[in-house]
Write a protein that holds these residues in place. Structure first.
Motif, PDB file in Angstrom:
ATOM      1  N   LEU A 231     -42.000 -16.284  -2.433  1.00 15.30           N
ATOM      2  CA  LEU A 231     -40.532 -16.321  -2.551  1.00 15.30           C
ATOM      3  C   LEU A 231     -39.969 -14.919  -2.771  1.00 15.30           C
ATOM      4  N   GLU A 232     -40.704 -14.083  -3.492  1.00 17.29           N
ATOM      5  CA  GLU A 232     -40.271 -12.698  -3.677  1.00 17.29           C
ATOM      6  C   GLU A 232     -40.262 -11.963  -2.329  1.00 17.29           C
ATOM      7  N   ILE A 233     -41.269 -12.221  -1.507  1.00 14.79           N
ATOM      8  CA  ILE A 233     -41.305 -11.631  -0.162  1.00 14.79           C
ATOM      9  C   ILE A 233     -40.115 -12.135   0.654  1.00 14.79           C
ATOM     10  N   ALA A 234     -39.850 -13.427   0.560  1.00 12.97           N
ATOM     11  CA  ALA A 234     -38.710 -14.004   1.283  1.00 12.97           C
ATOM     12  C   ALA A 234     -37.402 -13.354   0.853  1.00 12.97           C
ATOM     13  N   GLN A 235     -37.281 -13.056  -0.416  1.00 10.49           N
ATOM     14  CA  GLN A 235     -36.062 -12.395  -0.906  1.00 10.49           C
ATOM     15  C   GLN A 235     -35.976 -10.969  -0.356  1.00 10.49           C
ATOM     16  N   LEU A 236     -37.095 -10.256  -0.353  1.00  8.03           N
ATOM     17  CA  LEU A 236     -37.097  -8.891   0.176  1.00  8.03           C
ATOM     18  C   LEU A 236     -36.782  -8.867   1.676  1.00  8.03           C
ATOM     19  N   LEU A 237     -37.138  -9.940   2.363  1.00  8.58           N
ATOM     20  CA  LEU A 237     -36.831 -10.056   3.796  1.00  8.58           C
ATOM     21  C   LEU A 237     -35.437 -10.634   4.046  1.00  8.58           C
ATOM     22  N   ASN A 238     -34.703 -10.857   2.963  1.00  7.84           N
ATOM     23  CA  ASN A 238     -33.345 -11.404   3.012  1.00  7.84           C
ATOM     24  C   ASN A 238     -33.270 -12.826   3.578  1.00  7.84           C
TER      25      ASN A 238
ATOM     26  N   ILE B 214     -33.796 -15.388   1.447  1.00 11.08           N
ATOM     27  CA  ILE B 214     -33.086 -15.982   0.313  1.00 11.08           C
ATOM     28  C   ILE B 214     -32.469 -14.848  -0.489  1.00 11.08           C
ATOM     29  N   THR B 215     -31.458 -15.157  -1.268  1.00 15.58           N
ATOM     30  CA  THR B 215     -30.780 -14.124  -2.041  1.00 15.58           C
ATOM     31  C   THR B 215     -31.507 -13.863  -3.362  1.00 15.58           C
ATOM     32  N   LYS B 216     -31.200 -12.732  -3.951  1.00 12.80           N
ATOM     33  CA  LYS B 216     -31.743 -12.400  -5.274  1.00 12.80           C
ATOM     34  C   LYS B 216     -31.280 -13.436  -6.290  1.00 12.80           C
ATOM     35  N   GLU B 217     -30.045 -13.878  -6.180  1.00 13.92           N
ATOM     36  CA  GLU B 217     -29.511 -14.895  -7.095  1.00 13.92           C
ATOM     37  C   GLU B 217     -30.286 -16.209  -6.979  1.00 13.92           C
ATOM     38  N   THR B 218     -30.633 -16.581  -5.771  1.00 11.48           N
ATOM     39  CA  THR B 218     -31.415 -17.800  -5.551  1.00 11.48           C
ATOM     40  C   THR B 218     -32.788 -17.664  -6.198  1.00 11.48           C
TER      41      THR B 218
END
Length: 119
Positions: free
Chosen positions: A82-89, A91-95
């Motif tokens: 999920l952290e990778i998904a956030q870095l790839l935009n 999902i959002t940091k808030e999510t």
């Protein structure tokens, strides 16, 4: 424990809801990720509850603890993805920030349950 007794465990119930939350995040991934990172996220998330259930069906505390360790590992694997998904935009940091405390709570609960089986 008797069959299906794992369903009464707080950690199982929280992890089950967490899996549903993670599946909700999966829907935000781009279509081209559905068979790569998104698929890996889903498999790892489902593994958390699956290993709690399998572990609690075992008769020895050593085996139970082993499956709880696997569950914990799957929890951390999902979190990393999920952290990778956030870095790839995807999902959002808030999510990600919304799911982090749930992940931490489940991690603490798994550690506590494992410790209780190791005594």
């Amino acid at each position: 424990m008797t069959s299906f007794a794992y369903r009464k465990l707080s950690v199982y119930q929280k992890a089950l809801q967490w899996v549903i939350d993670v599946y909700g995040l999966y829907k935000k991934f781009p279509d081209y990720e559905k068979f790569s990172l998104a698929s890996q996220v889903r498999r790892a998330a489902v593994s958390v509850t699956s290993n709690i259930a399998e572990g609690m069906s075992r008769t020895s505390n050593k085996e139970i603890a082993h499956f709880l360790e696997i569950s914990y590992g799957s929890l951390m694997e999902t979190q990393s993805q999920l952290e990778i998904a956030q870095l790839l935009n995807y999902i959002t940091k808030e999510t990600l920030d919304e799911i982090d405390p749930k992940t931490e709570e489940i991690a603490r609960m798994l550690s506590g349950l494992k410790s209780s089986k190791m005594r």
